[in-house]
Enzyme design. Structure first.
Site, short mmCIF file in Angstrom:
data_model
loop_
_atom_site.label_atom_id
_atom_site.label_comp_id
_atom_site.label_asym_id
_atom_site.label_seq_id
_atom_site.Cartn_x
_atom_site.Cartn_y
_atom_site.Cartn_z
N SER A 146 0.82 -1.22 0.00
CA SER A 146 0.00 0.00 0.00
C SER A 146 0.85 1.26 0.00
O SER A 146 1.91 1.33 0.64
CB SER A 146 -0.88 -0.02 1.26
OG SER A 146 -1.43 1.26 1.49
N TYR A 177 -1.60 0.39 10.67
CA TYR A 177 -1.86 -0.28 9.39
C TYR A 177 -0.66 -0.13 8.45
O TYR A 177 -0.19 -1.09 7.85
CB TYR A 177 -3.12 0.33 8.74
CG TYR A 177 -3.33 -0.09 7.29
CD1 TYR A 177 -3.92 -1.30 6.97
CD2 TYR A 177 -2.92 0.74 6.24
CE1 TYR A 177 -4.10 -1.68 5.64
CE2 TYR A 177 -3.09 0.37 4.92
CZ TYR A 177 -3.68 -0.84 4.63
OH TYR A 177 -3.84 -1.21 3.31
N GLU A 199 0.17 3.63 1.74
CA GLU A 199 0.23 4.07 3.14
C GLU A 199 1.63 3.86 3.72
O GLU A 199 2.00 4.48 4.70
CB GLU A 199 -0.78 3.29 3.99
CG GLU A 199 -2.20 3.83 3.94
CD GLU A 199 -2.35 5.14 4.73
OE1 GLU A 199 -2.91 6.09 4.15
OE2 GLU A 199 -1.90 5.20 5.87
P1 NAP Z 1 -11.49 -4.64 1.84
O1 NAP Z 1 -12.63 -4.29 0.95
O2 NAP Z 1 -11.47 -4.13 3.24
O3 NAP Z 1 -11.41 -6.26 1.89
C1 NAP Z 1 -10.60 -6.92 2.82
C2 NAP Z 1 -10.84 -8.42 2.71
O4 NAP Z 1 -10.02 -9.09 3.70
C3 NAP Z 1 -12.29 -8.84 3.01
O5 NAP Z 1 -12.66 -9.85 2.10
C4 NAP Z 1 -12.19 -9.42 4.43
O6 NAP Z 1 -13.14 -10.40 4.69
C5 NAP Z 1 -10.82 -10.07 4.36
N1 NAP Z 1 -10.23 -10.38 5.68
C6 NAP Z 1 -9.94 -9.50 6.67
N2 NAP Z 1 -9.41 -10.16 7.70
C7 NAP Z 1 -9.35 -11.47 7.39
C8 NAP Z 1 -8.90 -12.66 8.05
N3 NAP Z 1 -8.41 -12.63 9.29
N4 NAP Z 1 -8.98 -13.83 7.41
C9 NAP Z 1 -9.51 -13.88 6.17
N5 NAP Z 1 -9.95 -12.81 5.48
C10 NAP Z 1 -9.88 -11.62 6.09
O7 NAP Z 1 -10.11 -4.21 1.17
P2 NAP Z 1 -9.78 -3.81 -0.38
O8 NAP Z 1 -10.00 -2.36 -0.56
O9 NAP Z 1 -10.45 -4.79 -1.28
O10 NAP Z 1 -8.21 -4.03 -0.39
C11 NAP Z 1 -7.65 -5.31 -0.69
C12 NAP Z 1 -6.22 -5.35 -0.16
O11 NAP Z 1 -5.46 -4.32 -0.76
C13 NAP Z 1 -6.09 -5.14 1.35
O12 NAP Z 1 -5.00 -5.91 1.79
C14 NAP Z 1 -5.75 -3.66 1.48
O13 NAP Z 1 -5.06 -3.41 2.67
C15 NAP Z 1 -4.89 -3.47 0.25
N6 NAP Z 1 -4.86 -2.13 -0.34
C16 NAP Z 1 -6.02 -1.50 -0.67
C17 NAP Z 1 -5.96 -0.26 -1.28
C18 NAP Z 1 -7.23 0.45 -1.69
O14 NAP Z 1 -7.15 1.65 -1.98
N7 NAP Z 1 -8.36 -0.23 -1.78
C19 NAP Z 1 -4.72 0.33 -1.57
C20 NAP Z 1 -3.56 -0.35 -1.22
C21 NAP Z 1 -3.63 -1.59 -0.62
P3 NAP Z 1 -14.61 -10.03 5.30
O15 NAP Z 1 -15.46 -9.69 4.12
O16 NAP Z 1 -15.00 -11.28 5.99
O17 NAP Z 1 -14.43 -8.86 6.24
O1 G4F Z 2 -10.56 6.86 2.43
P1 G4F Z 2 -9.59 6.75 3.54
O2 G4F Z 2 -10.08 6.16 4.82
O3 G4F Z 2 -8.34 5.97 2.96
P2 G4F Z 2 -6.80 5.84 3.42
O4 G4F Z 2 -6.64 6.14 4.85
O5 G4F Z 2 -5.98 6.62 2.45
O6 G4F Z 2 -6.54 4.27 3.25
C1 G4F Z 2 -6.98 3.58 2.08
O7 G4F Z 2 -6.00 3.67 1.08
C2 G4F Z 2 -4.75 3.02 1.40
C3 G4F Z 2 -3.80 3.25 0.22
O8 G4F Z 2 -3.04 4.42 0.44
C4 G4F Z 2 -5.02 1.56 1.64
F1 G4F Z 2 -3.86 0.90 1.89
C5 G4F Z 2 -5.98 1.40 2.80
O9 G4F Z 2 -6.28 0.02 2.99
C6 G4F Z 2 -7.26 2.13 2.47
O10 G4F Z 2 -7.87 1.47 1.38
O11 G4F Z 2 -9.01 8.21 3.91
C7 G4F Z 2 -8.42 9.04 2.93
C8 G4F Z 2 -8.18 10.43 3.53
C9 G4F Z 2 -7.47 10.41 4.88
O12 G4F Z 2 -6.44 11.38 4.90
C10 G4F Z 2 -8.55 10.81 5.88
O13 G4F Z 2 -8.06 11.53 7.01
O14 G4F Z 2 -9.45 11.04 3.75
C11 G4F Z 2 -9.42 11.68 5.01
N1 G4F Z 2 -10.80 11.80 5.53
C12 G4F Z 2 -11.45 12.98 5.77
N2 G4F Z 2 -12.67 12.73 6.26
C13 G4F Z 2 -11.60 10.79 5.87
C14 G4F Z 2 -12.79 11.38 6.35
N3 G4F Z 2 -11.44 9.45 5.82
C15 G4F Z 2 -12.47 8.67 6.22
N4 G4F Z 2 -12.35 7.33 6.13
N5 G4F Z 2 -13.64 9.20 6.70
C16 G4F Z 2 -13.85 10.56 6.78
O15 G4F Z 2 -14.90 11.01 7.22
#
Ligand code: NAP
Ligand code: G4F
Length: 321
Positions: A123, A147, A125
């Site tokens: 990520s 995280y 992050e």
């Molecule tokens: P998400 O919607 O939160 O999905 C997370 C998945 O992990 C869900 O299917 C959840 O299952 C499963 N899970 C959590 N804990 C588990 C456990 N102990 N055993 C088995 N399964 C478990 O996340 P996403 O946005 O699709 O992201 C996918 C991956 O990419 C994650 O690793 C995230 O950290 C990473 N990532 C995401 C972004 C982004 O912007 N979306 C960016 C960079 C990296 P349940 O449905 O049962 O909760």
């Molecule tokens: O949408 P966010 O919660 O995403 P964040 O923290 O960037 O994390 C997501 O992206 C990561 C990749 O860089 C993934 F690895 C991670 O698993 C996840 O998918 O927040 C984005 C920004 C933050 O700076 C937060 O402070 O939006 C700001 N924000 C402002 N108001 C808010 C809010 N975030 C959330 N969730 N809720 C608010 O009301």
């Protein structure tokens, strides 16, 4: 027929990736954890084309059996505790899932079949308090949340198993990617859902935290393609996947409300409780290595992304009504 196993198949990325791999002719297996009620909404229409197996990132034996049963050629590790604010409240659990869970999977690969190709969902992050802009594969990490710290561990253990045991293990350093299947607690979906509900008279105000945070937001459908491309490459490596442009939360809200003819300033309220102990203020990625070596590039602009998310929520809320 190639076989793929996806952990986290019920999440946003898992659901997009499952469809992508099915379209490519894969036999797709998905890992799900037990819950009292099924949460298969995102894979409902492909449910009968995916073989689901119960296992958990916390349970090493369940992962060993999972690999023995599914016999994958490729393993995509999407599962994690992925919500940053929760990682401040549950830092130990986040470390168990998001950091040590990666080692458990890599150990299962070593034991069952070291030829399995492995993708780790790293990520942006990890860049946290950014050392340079834009961020690329060489930019030092400075995570700002439990995280982010856990993802740094997951990234380096993936590199380590590649170097130590010759496993075809890739780490995709993905910047934020969104879609109508994004969880509603993440800021983009929280906004698009609120816009739709406000438009339909079901909500009056929207509470947000840091409006000045900037993110490099892309479309999840574009980003899962890069994951697959990494595992088809002739050697395993790490890649930044990003659009190269950044926007603030304020800009996202501005465009989303404008989509239904509203001014966000009349609806958005600041809620200090939504500020994080330490936030990541800005992220912008340089995906030129992925473009050069994998031929990957995004196809969806920021404006298209906001519009498609708002439109999907408008449709959903209207249907619910
Ligand atoms: P998400 O919607 O939160 O999905 C997370 C998945 O992990 C869900 O299917 C959840 O299952 C499963 N899970 C959590 N804990 C588990 C456990 N102990 N055993 C088995 N399964 C478990 O996340 P996403 O946005 O699709 O992201 C996918 C991956 O990419 C994650 O690793 C995230 O950290 C990473 N990532 C995401 C972004 C982004 O912007 N979306 C960016 C960079 C990296 P349940 O449905 O049962 O909760
Ligand atoms: O949408 P966010 O919660 O995403 P964040 O923290 O960037 O994390 C997501 O992206 C990561 C990749 O860089 C993934 F690895 C991670 O698993 C996840 O998918 O927040 C984005 C920004 C933050 O700076 C937060 O402070 O939006 C700001 N924000 C402002 N108001 C808010 C809010 N975030 C959330 N969730 N809720 C608010 O009301």
């Amino acid at each position: 027929m190639p076989r793929a196993l996806i952990t986290g198949v019920t999440g946003q990325d898992g659901a997009y990736l499952a469809r992508f791999l099915l379209d490519k002719g894969y036999q797709v297996h998905g890992m799900v954890r037990r819950s009292s009620t099924e949460n298969f909404e995102r894979i409902a229409d492909v449910r009968d084309r995916i073989q689901l197996h119960q296992a958990d990132l916390l349970d090493q034996l369940s992962l060993l059996r999972l690999l023995e049963r599914s016999e994958p050629d490729e393993l995509y590790n999407m599962a994690a505790q992925s919500f940053v604010p929760t990682s401040f409240d549950q830092p130990l659990l986040t470390g168990e899932f998001t950091a040590l869970g990666v080692t458990r999977l890599l150990e299962a690969i070593r034991t069952v079949d070291p030829k399995i190709r492995f993708y780790q969902a790293s990520s942006s992050e990890m860049f946290g308090s950014v050392r340079e802009e834009p961020q690329n594969e060489q930019t030092p990490f400075w995570p700002r949340s439990p995280y982010g710290v856990a993802k740094v561990y997951g990234h380096w253990i993936t590199v380590n198993y590649r170097e130590s045991y010759g496993i075809f293990a890739c780490s995709g350093i993905l910047f934020n990617h969104e879609s109508p299947w994004r969880g509603k607690e993440f800021v983009t979906r929280k906004i698009s859902d609120a816009v739709a509900r406000i438009h339909h008279g079901k909500q009056r105000k929207l509470q947000l935290g840091n409006l000045d945070a900037h993110r490099d937001w892309g479309f999840a459908g574009d980003f899962v393609r890069a994951m697959w491309q990494m595992l088809q490459h002739d050697h395993p490596d790490d890649y930044v996947v990003a659009t190269g442009t950044k926007h603030s939360v304020r800009e996202f809200a501005d465009r989303a409300f404008a989509r239904v003819g509203l001014d966000y300033r009349e609806f958005v309220e600041l809620d200090a409780a939504l500020l994080r102990p330490a936030d990541v203020h800005t992220l912008r990625g340089d995906a030129s290595k992925a473009r050069r070596e994998l031929g990957w590039q995004p196809e969806t602009s920021f404006e298209q992304l906001v519009d498609l998310m708002v439109d999907a929520d408008l449709q959903r809320v209207a249907a619910e009504a």
